[in-house]
Design a protein around this motif. Structure first.
Motif, short mmCIF file in Angstrom:
data_model
loop_
_atom_site.label_atom_id
_atom_site.label_comp_id
_atom_site.label_asym_id
_atom_site.label_seq_id
_atom_site.Cartn_x
_atom_site.Cartn_y
_atom_site.Cartn_z
N ARG A 69 -10.41 2.64 10.92
CA ARG A 69 -9.64 0.96 11.32
C ARG A 69 -9.22 0.68 9.95
NH1 ARG A 69 -12.69 -3.10 15.69
NH2 ARG A 69 -10.33 -2.24 17.40
N TYR A 70 -7.83 0.47 9.73
CA TYR A 70 -7.92 -0.52 9.07
C TYR A 70 -8.19 -1.73 8.95
CZ TYR A 70 -5.49 3.76 7.83
OH TYR A 70 -5.16 5.18 8.03
N TYR A 71 -8.16 -2.95 7.72
CA TYR A 71 -8.79 -4.02 7.60
C TYR A 71 -7.99 -4.08 6.20
CZ TYR A 71 -12.42 -2.87 11.29
OH TYR A 71 -13.22 -2.65 12.07
N PHE A 72 -7.11 -5.55 6.21
CA PHE A 72 -6.88 -6.01 4.81
C PHE A 72 -7.72 -6.24 4.13
CE2 PHE A 72 -4.02 -7.70 8.06
CZ PHE A 72 -2.60 -7.30 7.82
N ILE A 73 -7.94 -5.98 3.21
CA ILE A 73 -8.75 -6.43 1.89
C ILE A 73 -9.02 -7.70 1.78
CG2 ILE A 73 -8.73 -6.06 -0.81
CD1 ILE A 73 -7.47 -3.51 -0.68
#
Length: 111
Positions: free
Chosen positions: A44-48
């Motif tokens: 899953r992608y997450y904001f840094i």
């Protein structure tokens, strides 16, 4: 091909670029270059996290250093914080999130 960073590049970095550098070099997170750089965890992608502007996110860097058993690295981090100090001797206490990030990167990369 591995790109190496220079001290000058680290000191000039700001915002999202600095946050991505922290994610990669301090937390060993894979960064996906989408529209905005993001980290990928468990497919899953997450904001840094905004390490360079959010002090609570920046404290995670300090926690990461405290978990290390490398006193030389901790010493380099403190030395870099002192070198970046613009507060008249209170660098460790009053260092900005950005300066803390830069000191951590300079210490880890040994620049």
């Amino acid at each position: 091909m591995t790109q190496t960073l220079t001290r000058k590049q680290v000191l000039k970095a700001t915002g999202t670029v600095l946050d991505a550098m922290i994610a990669v070099h301090i937390f060993k997170e894979p960064v996906a270059p989408l529209y905005l750089p993001m980290i990928m965890r468990d497919k899953r992608y997450y904001f840094i996290p905004e390490y360079s502007t959010d002090i609570s996110a920046t404290y995670m860097i300090g926690d990461q250093f405290n978990e290390l058993d490398d006193s030389q690295l901790k010493h380099r981090f403190m030395r870099e914080l002192i070198d970046l100090d613009r507060s008249g001797g209170f660098g460790r206490v009053h260092a900005s999130p950005s300066d803390r990030c830069k000191a951590a990167l300079l210490a880890v990369l040994d620049l």
